[in-house]
Scaffold this motif. Structure first.
Motif, PDB file in Angstrom:
ATOM      1  N   ALA A   1      48.436  61.711 -36.896  1.00  0.00           N
ATOM      2  CA  ALA A   1      47.229  61.031 -36.083  1.00  0.00           C
ATOM      3  C   ALA A   1      45.757  61.381 -36.809  1.00  0.00           C
ATOM      4  O   ALA A   1      46.157  62.582 -37.640  1.00  0.00           O
ATOM      5  CB  ALA A   1      47.229  61.920 -34.791  1.00  0.00           C
ATOM      6  N   TYR A   2      44.802  60.259 -36.962  1.00  0.00           N
ATOM      7  CA  TYR A   2      43.711  60.406 -37.760  1.00  0.00           C
ATOM      8  C   TYR A   2      42.133  60.394 -37.000  1.00  0.00           C
ATOM      9  O   TYR A   2      42.462  58.934 -35.276  1.00  0.00           O
ATOM     10  CB  TYR A   2      44.136  59.252 -38.969  1.00  0.00           C
ATOM     11  CG  TYR A   2      44.268  58.348 -38.195  1.00  0.00           C
ATOM     12  CD1 TYR A   2      42.947  57.317 -38.640  1.00  0.00           C
ATOM     13  CD2 TYR A   2      45.972  57.599 -38.667  1.00  0.00           C
ATOM     14  CE1 TYR A   2      43.558  55.748 -38.578  1.00  0.00           C
ATOM     15  CE2 TYR A   2      45.607  56.292 -37.973  1.00  0.00           C
ATOM     16  CZ  TYR A   2      45.008  55.122 -38.112  1.00  0.00           C
ATOM     17  OH  TYR A   2      44.785  54.584 -38.141  1.00  0.00           O
ATOM     18  N   ALA A   3      41.473  60.527 -37.520  1.00  0.00           N
ATOM     19  CA  ALA A   3      39.999  59.946 -36.590  1.00  0.00           C
ATOM     20  C   ALA A   3      39.326  58.637 -36.720  1.00  0.00           C
ATOM     21  O   ALA A   3      39.608  58.360 -38.091  1.00  0.00           O
ATOM     22  CB  ALA A   3      38.894  61.047 -36.927  1.00  0.00           C
ATOM     23  N   LEU A   4      39.294  57.709 -36.102  1.00  0.00           N
ATOM     24  CA  LEU A   4      38.390  56.693 -36.282  1.00  0.00           C
ATOM     25  C   LEU A   4      37.285  57.016 -35.933  1.00  0.00           C
ATOM     26  O   LEU A   4      36.407  57.555 -35.513  1.00  0.00           O
ATOM     27  CB  LEU A   4      39.505  55.508 -35.069  1.00  0.00           C
ATOM     28  CG  LEU A   4      40.566  54.916 -35.883  1.00  0.00           C
ATOM     29  CD1 LEU A   4      40.425  54.558 -34.357  1.00  0.00           C
ATOM     30  CD2 LEU A   4      40.691  54.573 -36.680  1.00  0.00           C
TER      31      LEU A   4
ATOM     32  N   SER B   1      40.117  57.815 -31.744  1.00  0.00           N
ATOM     33  CA  SER B   1      41.838  58.617 -32.914  1.00  0.00           C
ATOM     34  C   SER B   1      42.515  57.020 -32.569  1.00  0.00           C
ATOM     35  O   SER B   1      42.688  56.363 -31.932  1.00  0.00           O
ATOM     36  CB  SER B   1      41.953  59.449 -32.905  1.00  0.00           C
ATOM     37  OG  SER B   1      42.762  59.734 -31.622  1.00  0.00           O
ATOM     38  N   ASP B   2      43.362  57.443 -33.805  1.00  0.00           N
ATOM     39  CA  ASP B   2      44.597  56.412 -33.881  1.00  0.00           C
ATOM     40  C   ASP B   2      45.471  57.247 -34.653  1.00  0.00           C
ATOM     41  O   ASP B   2      45.737  58.240 -34.710  1.00  0.00           O
ATOM     42  CB  ASP B   2      44.818  55.214 -34.850  1.00  0.00           C
ATOM     43  CG  ASP B   2      45.340  53.582 -34.390  1.00  0.00           C
ATOM     44  OD1 ASP B   2      46.472  54.130 -33.412  1.00  0.00           O
ATOM     45  OD2 ASP B   2      45.183  52.706 -34.863  1.00  0.00           O
ATOM     46  N   GLU B   3      47.515  56.985 -33.969  1.00  0.00           N
ATOM     47  CA  GLU B   3      48.031  57.307 -34.668  1.00  0.00           C
ATOM     48  C   GLU B   3      48.949  56.088 -35.696  1.00  0.00           C
ATOM     49  O   GLU B   3      49.329  55.442 -35.386  1.00  0.00           O
ATOM     50  CB  GLU B   3      48.672  57.783 -33.985  1.00  0.00           C
ATOM     51  CG  GLU B   3      49.768  58.946 -33.994  1.00  0.00           C
ATOM     52  CD  GLU B   3      50.151  59.992 -32.882  1.00  0.00           C
ATOM     53  OE1 GLU B   3      51.176  60.169 -32.615  1.00  0.00           O
ATOM     54  OE2 GLU B   3      49.533  59.798 -31.571  1.00  0.00           O
TER      55      GLU B   3
ATOM     56  N   GLY C   1      40.550  56.358 -44.013  1.00  0.00           N
ATOM     57  CA  GLY C   1      41.046  56.750 -42.468  1.00  0.00           C
ATOM     58  C   GLY C   1      42.432  56.735 -42.738  1.00  0.00           C
ATOM     59  O   GLY C   1      43.759  57.819 -42.106  1.00  0.00           O
ATOM     60  N   THR C   2      42.949  55.692 -42.245  1.00  0.00           N
ATOM     61  CA  THR C   2      44.145  55.232 -42.320  1.00  0.00           C
ATOM     62  C   THR C   2      45.524  55.435 -43.874  1.00  0.00           C
ATOM     63  O   THR C   2      46.263  55.732 -43.477  1.00  0.00           O
ATOM     64  CB  THR C   2      44.437  53.317 -42.245  1.00  0.00           C
ATOM     65  OG1 THR C   2      43.607  52.963 -41.050  1.00  0.00           O
ATOM     66  CG2 THR C   2      46.193  53.694 -41.593  1.00  0.00           C
TER      67      THR C   2
ATOM     68  N   ALA D   1      45.517  59.368 -43.744  1.00  0.00           N
ATOM     69  CA  ALA D   1      46.782  59.409 -42.802  1.00  0.00           C
ATOM     70  C   ALA D   1      47.950  59.267 -43.536  1.00  0.00           C
ATOM     71  O   ALA D   1      49.528  60.013 -43.215  1.00  0.00           O
ATOM     72  CB  ALA D   1      46.312  59.406 -41.765  1.00  0.00           C
TER      73      ALA D   1
END
Length: 188
Positions: free
Chosen positions: A104-107, A111-113, A138-139, A142
């Motif tokens: 998972a990572y912050a937007l 957040s998204d995964e 971010g992506t 991750a």
């Protein structure tokens, strides 16, 4: 180490940059969207792009190219073919049919995964991560974490476009990863 175009661009890099369409105010006001679909549709520009991304790794051992959904699949598949390497898709949550490993990572808002198949690579394999564009990172950050969870040696992260003002390439370098991009654009 980073490779990004300088003010003295080669004719090849200038052609690649010229093949990328800019769409103002998309998806919201103030954003200059860098659309690579025009580059992908231009036979010569697409070929040159893949060649430029592959050249530093030709003759070296790269086991897998990992591409981030979805444009990273297009460029990554072509790179994998040229390097005689396997291809590993990194997808948004819920898109892969087998056992997965996720991060998972912050937007900006929420957040998204992202996920990868648990058996997508063998620990110690040398992997190059690819996507069309690096912005905030971010992506991509991750994705590096995801690859390392499976024991990959992340050789480099490659992008067609860098938006340096957003700091994504620097975030990746902070993880000890080589970052390569072909062209840079100012702004968001």
């Amino acid at each position: 180490m980073s490779t990004t175009t300088s003010t003295m661009e080669s004719p090849v890099i200038s052609d690649i940059k010229a093949a990328i369409r800019t769409i103002p105010d998309y998806p919201k006001p103030g954003i200059m969207f860098r659309d690579i679909t025009t580059l992908l549709g231009d036979t010569r520009a697409f070929r040159r792009t893949v060649d430029e991304l592959v050249n530093p790794y030709a003759g070296s051992k790269v086991d897998k190219i990992a591409g981030i959904e979805a444009r990273g699949f297009i460029v990554g598949g072509a790179m994998a073919h040229q390097l005689s390497a396997g291809f590993v898709p990194i997808r948004k949550k819920g898109k892969l049919p087998h056992q997965v490993v996720s991060v998972a990572y912050a937007l900006e808002y929420g957040s998204d995964e992202i996920e990868i198949h648990a058996d997508a690579l063998v620990a110690g394999e040398r992997v190059v991560l690819v996507d069309d564009l690096i912005a905030t990172g971010g992506t991509a950050t991750a994705a590096v974490e995801l690859l390392r969870k499976l024991g990959a040696d992340v050789v480099a992260c490659c992008f067609i476009v860098d938006l340096p003002e957003l700091g994504g390439a620097e975030r990746l370098r902070g993880l000890g990863v080589e970052v390569r991009s072909l062209v840079a654009f100012e702004g968001h």
